[in-house]
Scaffold this active site. Structure first.
Site: not given
Ligand SMILES: Nc1nc2c(c(=O)[nH]1)N=C([C@H](O)[C@H](O)COP(=O)(O)OP(=O)(O)OP(=O)(O)O)CN2
Ligand code: ZN
Length: 121
Positions: A16, A27, A31, A33, A71, A110
């Protein structure tokens, strides 16, 4: 009879991007998940069967939805054009509740530290 809660966990891998964040936000780029979702239901314990609901009945409702996302690019799925964990939780709720009225909660992970909990309000 006592009321009890059970939940079943499902997993899918999807790509996504988030279309409404600033272009500088990481984001904004596509990328992926490995999502884990939990489908929680609550009902009275059936004294003869000894369960609230057969876990397999939950699976029969949710598996086809998971198959739609696994997928795939979530942004291309109707209703998930902005595929945050929150909208994914809502998507599962709206499509699960009619077939599973005992549904009380949808949890979307996620990753282990990014979690949305939706209880239908
Ligand atoms: N409230 C939300 N905030 C965020 C969402 C969401 O769905 N709801 N989604 C994202 C992104 O999907 C992003 O991929 C998440 O990134 P991050 O928080 O940095 O997490 P990572 O997978 O990179 O792993 P960490 O170890 O937590 O850094 C962003 N925000
Ligand atoms: Zn994401």
């Amino acid at each position: 009879m006592p009321k009890m809660k059970i939940y079943k966990e499902f997993k899918f891998d999807s790509a996504h991007w988030l279309p409404n964040v600033p272009p500088t936000h990481k984001c904004a780029n596509m990328h992926g998940h490995t999502y884990y979702i939990e489908i929680h239901v609550e009902d009275e314990l059936d004294p003869k069967l000894g369960w609230v609901i057969d876990f397999n009945d939950v699976r029969r409702v949710v598996d086809p939805l998971v198959d739609q996302l696994d997928h795939k690019v979530l942004n291309e799925i109707e209703g998930l054009e902005n595929p945050t964990a929150e909208y994914i939780a809502l998507w599962f709720w709206n499509q699960t509740k009619p077939a599973l009225p005992q549904l009380t909660q949808v949890v979307v992970k996620e990753n282990p530290s990014n979690v949305c909990v939706y209880s239908g309000e």
